[in-house]
Design a protein around this motif. Structure first.
Motif, PDB file in Angstrom:
ATOM      1  N   TYR A  29      -4.680   5.179   2.978  1.00 45.24           N
ATOM      2  CA  TYR A  29      -3.876   4.184   2.278  1.00 45.24           C
ATOM      3  C   TYR A  29      -4.546   3.789   0.964  1.00 45.24           C
ATOM      4  O   TYR A  29      -5.768   3.623   0.894  1.00 45.24           O
ATOM      5  N   SER A  72       0.847  -1.194   0.000  1.00 43.33           N
ATOM      6  CA  SER A  72       0.000   0.000   0.000  1.00 43.33           C
ATOM      7  C   SER A  72       0.877   1.238   0.000  1.00 43.33           C
ATOM      8  O   SER A  72       2.061   1.190   0.343  1.00 43.33           O
ATOM      9  N   GLU A  73       0.262   2.355  -0.392  1.00 40.56           N
ATOM     10  CA  GLU A  73       0.924   3.657  -0.336  1.00 40.56           C
ATOM     11  C   GLU A  73       0.111   4.564   0.589  1.00 40.56           C
ATOM     12  O   GLU A  73      -1.116   4.566   0.537  1.00 40.56           O
ATOM     13  N   ASP A  76      -2.243  -1.768  -3.221  1.00 38.57           N
ATOM     14  CA  ASP A  76      -1.581  -2.150  -4.467  1.00 38.57           C
ATOM     15  C   ASP A  76      -1.524  -3.677  -4.528  1.00 38.57           C
ATOM     16  O   ASP A  76      -1.495  -4.356  -3.495  1.00 38.57           O
ATOM     17  N   GLU A 109      10.059   3.889 -10.403  1.00 37.71           N
ATOM     18  CA  GLU A 109       9.268   2.893  -9.684  1.00 37.71           C
ATOM     19  C   GLU A 109       8.948   1.735 -10.617  1.00 37.71           C
ATOM     20  O   GLU A 109       8.848   1.922 -11.841  1.00 37.71           O
ATOM     21  N   THR A 147      -0.898   8.337   2.278  1.00 33.96           N
ATOM     22  CA  THR A 147      -0.982   9.783   2.037  1.00 33.96           C
ATOM     23  C   THR A 147      -1.377  10.442   3.352  1.00 33.96           C
ATOM     24  O   THR A 147      -2.384  10.062   3.964  1.00 33.96           O
TER      25      THR A 147
END
Length: 546
Positions: free
Chosen positions: A127, A116-117, A130, A436, A119
């Motif tokens: 989150y 996950s990413e 991904d 990436e 913010t």
């Protein structure tokens, strides 16, 4: 003082100018100007390309960079279930644990983090998940395994690492412990990945060194409580024994956990996650945490006495031993037939590519060797011509009549040398390698180009350096493999259980690790399709010497 640095630069510039002037004299002036260069180029699309697809045999699935768990129903290739057998080890600071006295195991918590990413907006963190495929419920059952996963292969006199393969699921299931009052048997029911984080209470030290409690946020992932009686008997009751003295003993004593996935419908969800991590203090590592309380007895005190101080402790089991993914596939019969009966001499109208234990497309360039001298006749002709290769591409168009567009389409494909199990030289020259993973190596392995409707149109694979080496440096014209990739930056290859021999003279022993961890697939137009505008061709932009 700077003159000594300037003079070499002036000399280098003069060399470049002279070289460019020489190029203008050595090469003929061709009228087309396809690429913005200092000389004109010609396009050739007449060279033979033969492409066909074959089923990938069972593939090695231990030693992967990431693992899969769940059920994914591909619109083309049908349902795939990914199960997992994983060893657990004691965290470094939990080896030979002292559980104290009057120990009570309060809870056992499994945590498997998603990719996950995050913010951050003020004090709020959100989150984005991904590597999640599907959003329908699945059941995940956990069983203790009796199968010992070895580090080294006894058939190699213990000189090579043991390999485990994607088709070993039935054998793994046969070695699970399914009975007994205190067995592990536990099922996470109706599980659907969520982007919600987990809030846990952790112990921290304040400025004066006193312990305080504070909330801490864990990234999204599976976080569930497991049966206490099993771990109480397996771990707590064995404190101070040889079983927990070191991890060699522990891996023999507690041989692993088998995760088995079922779904009540054709759909489900599948996620990728990282099992690595050797530090139990890193809270977002995959782990099983045992939380317990204990007392410290002195003299004639007993556990039942009141007023005794009670302390908290924990021990962590990490998933940094051997882990193995196993797959169950339900590929439609018509695709199985197409892969088994592919025309390896003339190529096919339709090409199939899919990760996992999926489908590989084999590409052969330049056609037959009629004079039997070991070099394809077309390649001999190109070598005689001595072309300067400015750019060479294979463009694979998506067969949109056979593929559901949108998010189910894989973003990346990878091409590789099937003879030597390695990436093409173009990979090393790609200036996007530091991006990436989703956007890395896009000069060589172009991302899926999508139309205005969001559906996939084509993949452009640039093989300029590879082709130049074949034509001008007499490199071997090896068969190429094309397959779906989850992360094109991963360099490793995994062994196939049995050699894939599509025709005499071609033997494929390995698959890219990035394809093994890729659940998706797509369908492409081949070199024999009647749709000439989307037929697979080799594009060669070249400059011909005088």
């Amino acid at each position: 003082m700077k003159m000594k640095y300037i003079l070499p630069k002036i000399g280098a510039i003069m060399v470049v100018i002279i070289a460019l002037a020489s190029c203008e004299e050595d090469f003929s002036n061709i009228d087309t100007n396809i690429i913005d260069q200092n000389f004109n180029t010609e396009l050739d699309e007449s060279r033979t390309v033969i492409a066909y697809s074959k089923k990938v045999p069972a593939v090695q699935t231990n030693g992967l960079p990431v693992y899969q768990l769940g059920t994914y129903n591909d619109p083309v290739y049908g349902k795939t279930t990914a199960n997992l057998l994983a060893q657990v080890t004691l965290a470094d600071n939990d080896i030979d644990p002292d559980f104290g006295q009057c120990t009570v195991l309060d809870s056992v918590v499994l945590y498997l983090p998603f990719f996950s990413e995050s913010t951050v907006d003020g004090e709020e963190t959100t989150y984005t998940l991904d590597s999640i495929f599907g959003n329908q419920p699945i059941n995940i059952s956990l069983f203790e395994s009796n199968l010992f996963l070895r580090d080294f292969d006894p058939n190699s006199n213990f000189e090579e690492f043991q390999k485990y393969y994607s088709d070993e699921g039935p054998a793994f299931k046969d070695q699970t412990v399914s009975g007994g009052v205190n067995s592990l048997n536990y099922t996470i029911e109706n599980f659907v990945p969520s982007n919600e984080p987990h809030t846990i209470l952790v112990t921290e030290l304040d400025d004066q060194g006193a312990e305080t409690k504070a909330n801490q946020e864990l990234p999204p992932g599976i976080r569930v409580k497991l049966p206490v009686p099993f771990f109480e008997e397996k771990i707590i009751a064995n404190g101070g024994s040889l079983a927990l003295l070191n991890n060699n003993n522990f891996r023999e004593f507690f041989r692993g956990i088998y995760f088995e996935v079922t779904s009540t419908s054709e759909n489900g969800n599948l996620f990728l996650f990282d099992l690595s991590g050797s530090d139990s203090e890193v809270l977002n590592n995959a782990r099983i945490s045992l939380f317990y309380t204990f007392k410290s007895l002195t003299g004639n005190e007993t556990c039942e006495d009141e007023g005794l101080d009670e302390f908290e402790g924990d021990v962590n089991l990490l998933f940094n031993g051997i882990s193995v993914n196993v797959f169950e596939d339900d590929i439609p019969a018509e695709i199985e037939t197409a892969l088994a009966s592919a025309d390896v001499n003339e190529g096919e109208e339709t090409l199939y590519v899919r990760g996992g234990e999926g489908a590989l497309t084999i590409i052969e360039l330049f056609g037959p060797d009629a004079d039997n001298n070991g070099v394809a006749d077309e390649l001999e002709d190109l070598r005689d011509r001595g072309w300067l290769i400015n750019e060479a591409n294979l463009i694979f168009y998506v067969d949109q009549d056979k593929v559901d567009g949108g998010s189910s389409e894989p973003e990346r494909l990878i091409i590789y040398d099937t003879k030597n199990s390695r990436r093409l030289i173009d990979f090393d020259f790609d200036l996007t390698s530091n991006a990436e993973p989703l956007d890395a190596i896009t000069e060589h392995l172009g991302r899926l180009e999508r139309g205005s409707d969001g559906n996939g149109d084509f993949y452009k694979i640039r093989i300029t350096s590879h082709l130049s080496d074949i034509i001008n440096n007499d490199s071997i014209n090896v068969p190429l493999g094309l397959i779906v990739s989850q992360n094109v930056t991963e360099p490793a290859f995994q062994s196939l259980r049995s050699e894939l021999i599509p025709r005499p003279g071609i033997s494929i022993e390995d698959a890219p690790v990035s394809s093994v961890i890729a659940p998706q697939g797509t369908v492409l137009f081949g070199n024999k399709t009647n749709n000439t505008s989307k037929r697979l061709k080799l594009q060669i932009f070249y400059t011909e010497p005088e």
